[in-house]
Design a protein around this motif. Structure first.
Motif, PDB file in Angstrom:
ATOM      1  N   ASP A 169       9.099  32.857   9.935  1.00  7.65           N
ATOM      2  CA  ASP A 169      10.196  32.450  10.987  1.00  7.65           C
ATOM      3  C   ASP A 169      11.273  33.044  10.771  1.00  7.65           C
ATOM      4  O   ASP A 169      11.854  33.475  11.815  1.00  7.65           O
ATOM      5  CB  ASP A 169      10.222  30.884  11.138  1.00  7.65           C
ATOM      6  N   GLU A 170      11.758  33.318   9.648  1.00  6.08           N
ATOM      7  CA  GLU A 170      13.078  33.688   9.363  1.00  6.08           C
ATOM      8  C   GLU A 170      12.965  35.273   9.897  1.00  6.08           C
ATOM      9  O   GLU A 170      13.964  36.050  10.321  1.00  6.08           O
ATOM     10  CB  GLU A 170      13.463  33.760   8.002  1.00  6.08           C
ATOM     11  N   LEU A 171      11.974  36.313   9.390  1.00  5.47           N
ATOM     12  CA  LEU A 171      12.141  37.401   9.394  1.00  5.47           C
ATOM     13  C   LEU A 171      11.277  38.361  10.563  1.00  5.47           C
ATOM     14  O   LEU A 171      11.495  39.197  10.902  1.00  5.47           O
ATOM     15  CB  LEU A 171      11.582  38.161   8.082  1.00  5.47           C
ATOM     16  N   HIS A 172      10.214  37.334  11.118  1.00  2.82           N
ATOM     17  CA  HIS A 172       9.341  38.201  12.098  1.00  2.82           C
ATOM     18  C   HIS A 172       9.938  37.858  13.595  1.00  2.82           C
ATOM     19  O   HIS A 172      10.313  36.655  13.696  1.00  2.82           O
ATOM     20  CB  HIS A 172       7.872  37.832  12.079  1.00  2.82           C
ATOM     21  N   PRO A 173       9.895  38.816  14.278  1.00  2.00           N
ATOM     22  CA  PRO A 173      10.685  38.690  15.594  1.00  2.00           C
ATOM     23  C   PRO A 173       9.875  37.919  16.504  1.00  2.00           C
ATOM     24  O   PRO A 173      10.239  37.345  17.493  1.00  2.00           O
ATOM     25  CB  PRO A 173      10.746  40.037  16.234  1.00  2.00           C
ATOM     26  N   ASP A 174       8.512  37.635  16.441  1.00  2.00           N
ATOM     27  CA  ASP A 174       7.738  36.809  17.300  1.00  2.00           C
ATOM     28  C   ASP A 174       8.240  35.267  17.118  1.00  2.00           C
ATOM     29  O   ASP A 174       7.921  34.336  18.071  1.00  2.00           O
ATOM     30  CB  ASP A 174       6.349  36.714  16.783  1.00  2.00           C
ATOM     31  N   ALA A 175       9.077  34.720  15.927  1.00  2.00           N
ATOM     32  CA  ALA A 175       9.413  33.354  15.975  1.00  2.00           C
ATOM     33  C   ALA A 175      10.350  33.234  17.184  1.00  2.00           C
ATOM     34  O   ALA A 175      10.506  32.112  17.678  1.00  2.00           O
ATOM     35  CB  ALA A 175      10.051  33.408  14.768  1.00  2.00           C
ATOM     36  N   LYS A 176      10.956  34.189  17.632  1.00  2.00           N
ATOM     37  CA  LYS A 176      12.173  34.085  18.758  1.00  2.00           C
ATOM     38  C   LYS A 176      11.455  34.528  19.948  1.00  2.00           C
ATOM     39  O   LYS A 176      12.390  34.191  21.070  1.00  2.00           O
ATOM     40  CB  LYS A 176      13.368  34.963  18.197  1.00  2.00           C
ATOM     41  N   LEU A 177      10.280  34.713  20.228  1.00  2.00           N
ATOM     42  CA  LEU A 177       9.704  35.044  21.514  1.00  2.00           C
ATOM     43  C   LEU A 177       8.952  33.780  22.013  1.00  2.00           C
ATOM     44  O   LEU A 177       8.898  32.756  21.424  1.00  2.00           O
ATOM     45  CB  LEU A 177       8.532  36.062  21.450  1.00  2.00           C
ATOM     46  N   GLY A 178       8.053  33.854  22.910  1.00  4.01           N
ATOM     47  CA  GLY A 178       7.396  32.657  23.627  1.00  4.01           C
ATOM     48  C   GLY A 178       8.577  31.659  24.120  1.00  4.01           C
ATOM     49  O   GLY A 178       9.580  32.071  24.697  1.00  4.01           O
ATOM     50  N   ARG A 179       8.031  30.281  24.138  1.00  3.24           N
ATOM     51  CA  ARG A 179       9.134  29.376  24.714  1.00  3.24           C
ATOM     52  C   ARG A 179       9.197  28.444  23.673  1.00  3.24           C
ATOM     53  O   ARG A 179       8.466  27.607  23.179  1.00  3.24           O
ATOM     54  CB  ARG A 179       8.365  28.673  26.099  1.00  3.24           C
ATOM     55  N   ASP A 180      10.634  27.938  23.527  1.00  2.45           N
ATOM     56  CA  ASP A 180      10.867  27.058  22.815  1.00  2.45           C
ATOM     57  C   ASP A 180      10.349  26.780  21.381  1.00  2.45           C
ATOM     58  O   ASP A 180       9.777  25.729  20.804  1.00  2.45           O
ATOM     59  CB  ASP A 180      10.682  25.647  23.418  1.00  2.45           C
ATOM     60  N   GLY A 181      10.048  28.173  20.673  1.00  2.61           N
ATOM     61  CA  GLY A 181       9.681  28.111  19.327  1.00  2.61           C
ATOM     62  C   GLY A 181       8.133  27.956  19.292  1.00  2.61           C
ATOM     63  O   GLY A 181       7.520  27.604  18.264  1.00  2.61           O
ATOM     64  N   ASN A 182       7.314  28.202  20.506  1.00  5.51           N
ATOM     65  CA  ASN A 182       5.973  27.935  20.329  1.00  5.51           C
ATOM     66  C   ASN A 182       5.096  29.126  19.609  1.00  5.51           C
ATOM     67  O   ASN A 182       3.750  29.095  19.812  1.00  5.51           O
ATOM     68  CB  ASN A 182       5.629  27.458  21.566  1.00  5.51           C
ATOM     69  N   ARG A 183       5.792  30.095  19.083  1.00  9.88           N
ATOM     70  CA  ARG A 183       5.068  31.093  18.259  1.00  9.88           C
ATOM     71  C   ARG A 183       5.638  30.903  16.784  1.00  9.88           C
ATOM     72  O   ARG A 183       5.413  31.840  16.079  1.00  9.88           O
ATOM     73  CB  ARG A 183       5.431  32.553  18.885  1.00  9.88           C
ATOM     74  N   THR A 184       6.183  29.867  16.453  1.00  9.70           N
ATOM     75  CA  THR A 184       6.575  29.809  14.962  1.00  9.70           C
ATOM     76  C   THR A 184       5.528  29.123  14.125  1.00  9.70           C
ATOM     77  O   THR A 184       4.531  28.920  14.771  1.00  9.70           O
ATOM     78  CB  THR A 184       7.690  28.681  14.975  1.00  9.70           C
ATOM     79  N   LEU A 185       5.703  29.101  12.941  1.00 13.37           N
ATOM     80  CA  LEU A 185       4.737  28.750  11.684  1.00 13.37           C
ATOM     81  C   LEU A 185       4.011  27.223  12.359  1.00 13.37           C
ATOM     82  O   LEU A 185       4.920  26.355  12.507  1.00 13.37           O
ATOM     83  CB  LEU A 185       5.360  28.608  10.555  1.00 13.37           C
ATOM     84  N   SER A 186       2.648  27.335  12.152  1.00 11.19           N
ATOM     85  CA  SER A 186       1.952  26.165  12.260  1.00 11.19           C
ATOM     86  C   SER A 186       2.028  25.577  13.854  1.00 11.19           C
ATOM     87  O   SER A 186       1.288  24.607  13.932  1.00 11.19           O
ATOM     88  CB  SER A 186       2.358  25.003  11.426  1.00 11.19           C
TER      89      SER A 186
END
Length: 458
Positions: free
Chosen positions: A345-362
């Motif tokens: 979540d810290e280094l991959h840009p996908d964590a900041k995409l999507g909506r409200d963090g719905n691409r973050t770990l788990s």
């Protein structure tokens, strides 16, 4: 008349094993005779330990770190029983098992570390759960067995039974099966009674009572354990007899690719994946999705199931575990399915995409955000445990390191509304297939998997 004896803090020194003042009855050895503390000593902290009416009473002291009264003798395999009372709903305690003392820990003040059976007076109600004091944190939180939360009663005495036999640690509270851990970190160690730390400005004087403390070390006979309780098994790619008898099977044997094949391929990929040191690892291709070995899927398909797996990320990595994968889309890139997101979540840009963090770990990728407590997220390069439970009624849950992070109803109106505003809207009836494969994703980054097990639910 109350008999009280205060125990002074002993200097941090090597543990010497003296003769233990004990009474033996029917194979049991009393670790506390109700009158003296022969065979015990305080290892850390400044909490007070007194003898009051056949109890060892631990009392908090403001500003003290965790305090432990420990046995001078070490124990390997044993069954331990004790009656414990805690009266304050803001306080917790615990019993150390196969534990150790590090004199250099806590800036030279000494630190106790090892397994702990929780005594929890709070509304969290994790009594009987298994914690790894000063080492790995929670191993068996009661989010894994929520029905057991009702076993512990505040104010009255609670009967604990703890079985440490071989690699298995099992706990019972008031006769109810609670936690089941399989782990090899410690084969033996001392037993300890904890008084939990409180802050300098917290109200002191909170008490925990221990009595009827006894142990068996020979001719051990495990008590019957309730069926279908989730087991945390830290041994590499193995199942305990209890797990096997309750329907679990390994999806990865730690040595071969048996049971897996490439998505859209007749066999297992001949490149891009490796099996080494008991782990199944997708190799890096500089972040190119499914451009090396490609995704792999189980040969079998599953309807309702309990899936558990460990994963380890490299810095900046992205992957996923997908379920209800039908392979019917024949799309390019990664195969389509509901996805338990695996991400740095810290280094991959996908964590900041999507909506409200719905691409973050788990998270349920691009649909539902995982609500994570940072305390329960292991660092990059360490092993995390994921879990996906799909009940026969289509209720789905995601867990991370034993903590439930989201839940939803597959096929419900709210689920379909989320799909309609996601990247999956182009796929008819996305995520609603009656059965499908389990998938490990090749997203172009190195990620490892192990201890992959599944149970079919009916």
């Amino acid at each position: 008349m109350k008999l009280t004896r205060s125990i002074m803090i002993l200097a941090c020194s090597a543990f010497i094993v003296p003769a233990f003042a004990q009474t033996k009855t029917s194979g049991w050895t009393n670790l506390f005779d109700g009158k003296t503390l022969n065979g015990w000593k305080q290892a850390t902290g400044t909490a007070k330990y007194d003898i009051v009416n056949d109890n060892i009473v631990g009392t908090t002291v403001a500003g003290s770190p965790n305090s432990f009264l420990v046995t001078e003798k070490e124990y390997g395999d044993f069954i331990l029983e004790a009656d414990i009372k805690i009266e304050d709903s803001t306080f917790n305690s615990g019993i150390q098992l196969r534990s150790h003392f590090d004199p250099e820990g806590n800036e030279g003040k000494g630190r106790v570390y090892g397994y702990q059976a929780e005594v929890d007076g709070s509304s969290r109600a994790w009594s009987g759960g298994i914690y790894d004091e000063a080492r790995r944190d929670w191993l068996y939180p009661l989010t894994l067995h929520p029905e057991a939360k009702k076993a512990f009663k505040l104010s009255g005495y609670n009967h604990y039974r703890i079985e440490c036999i071989g690699s298995e640690i099992r706990t019972f509270v008031n006769g109810q099966s609670v936690a089941y851990l399989v782990d090899d970190a410690d084969k033996k160690g001392f037993i300890g009674l904890q008084v939990h730390a409180i802050g300098k400005n917290d109200k002191a004087g909170k008490k925990v009572y221990f009595k009827n403390i006894r142990i068996q070390t020979a001719n051990l006979k495990p008590a019957p354990f309730a069926k279908n309780i989730f087991v945390v098994n830290k041994q590499l790619n193995t199942l305990s007899g209890y797990e096997k008898s309750n329907g679990w099977k390994l999806l990865f044997d730690g040595q071969t690719s048996n049971g897996w094949k490439g998505a859209y391929k007749p066999g297992f990929p001949d490149k891009g994946w490796k099996i080494q040191e008991g782990a199944l690892t997708v190799l890096s291709s500089e972040g190119k999705e499914s451009a090396n070995g490609g995704d792999i899927v189980t040969i079998d398909e599953y309807k309702s199931f309990d899936l558990s797996f460990e994963f380890k990320l490299t810095p900046g990595a992205n992957s996923g575990v997908k379920y209800f994968v039908t392979l019917s889309e024949n799309n390019e890139g990664s195969a389509i399915g509901l996805e338990y997101q695996i991400l740095d979540d810290e280094l991959h840009p996908d964590a900041k995409l999507g909506r409200d963090g719905n691409r973050t770990l788990s998270s349920l990728y691009d649909l539902i955000t995982a609500k994570k407590d940072p305390r329960f997220v292991r660092k990059i390069g360490q092993w995390n445990t994921g879990r996906v439970v799909v009940l026969p009624n289509n209720h789905v849950e995601h867990y991370l390191n034993g903590i439930k992070v989201l839940e939803y109803e597959r096929g419900s109106k709210s689920f379909r509304d989320l799909v309609a505003i996601s990247k999956y809207k182009v796929w008819p009836n996305f995520g609603e297939a009656p059965k499908g494969h389990i998938l490990l994703q090749d997203h172009g980054n190195e990620v490892s998997f192990r201890n992959i097990k599944i149970k079919t639910l009916k």
